[in-house]
Design an enzyme around this catalytic site. Sequence first.
Site, PDB file in Angstrom:
ATOM      1  CD  GLU A  14      -6.213   1.952   4.259  1.00 38.77           C
ATOM      2  OE1 GLU A  14      -5.815   1.889   2.892  1.00 38.77           O
ATOM      3  OE2 GLU A  14      -7.246   1.558   4.512  1.00 38.77           O
TER       4      GLU A  14
ATOM      5  CD  GLU B 192      -9.208  -0.332  -0.799  1.00 35.53           C
ATOM      6  OE1 GLU B 192     -10.043  -0.782   0.209  1.00 35.53           O
ATOM      7  OE2 GLU B 192      -8.244   0.307  -0.459  1.00 35.53           O
TER       8      GLU B 192
END
Length: 178
Positions: free
Chosen positions: A69, A164
């Site tokens: 990520e 998130e």
Amino acid sequence: DFGLAALPGRAPEFRAGFRQAADYAREAGCAMIHVLAGLAPDDPAHEATLLENLDWAAAQAPDLTLLLEPMNRRDRPGYFYSRPIQTVALLDRLGLANLGLMLDAYHAGLEGLDPLAEAEAFLPWLRHVQIARVPDRHEPERETAMIFLQGLDRLGYAGWIGAEYDPAGPTEVGLGWA
């Protein structure tokens, strides 16, 4: 350190932690692990360490998808990669089927990128998507989230999507966008 995979001299720690994470993932029925590169300069020594550790980890866990990520430079200054193009260049070099991109629309947005354009550009590597409002990482605005999610659908993305974010208020109110 925010991860160990790219840190020279820390391979034994990375590998012990990875083995434990893989065991936990399998026991919990999870199919993916986020592999954190760490706070490291973008130089040949750190890149070689990351590639070596990823190659090792992918071989240890062929049953799991390992996610990389990119994280924005404001929230994670010094993180090894901040843009999807950097991450995908590493994935391309390894060419392993169980490695993939986790695209966080929040991180992409803070890097000045269009998250949907990034998803389209790197769709072959895309395995997990996360959303949150830019620039404060609160719950997504409903209309913006719907445009993004519908765009992912048009692209044919069928993987996981996670929300998130840090709720701006009570959680039950913060889920109203969904």
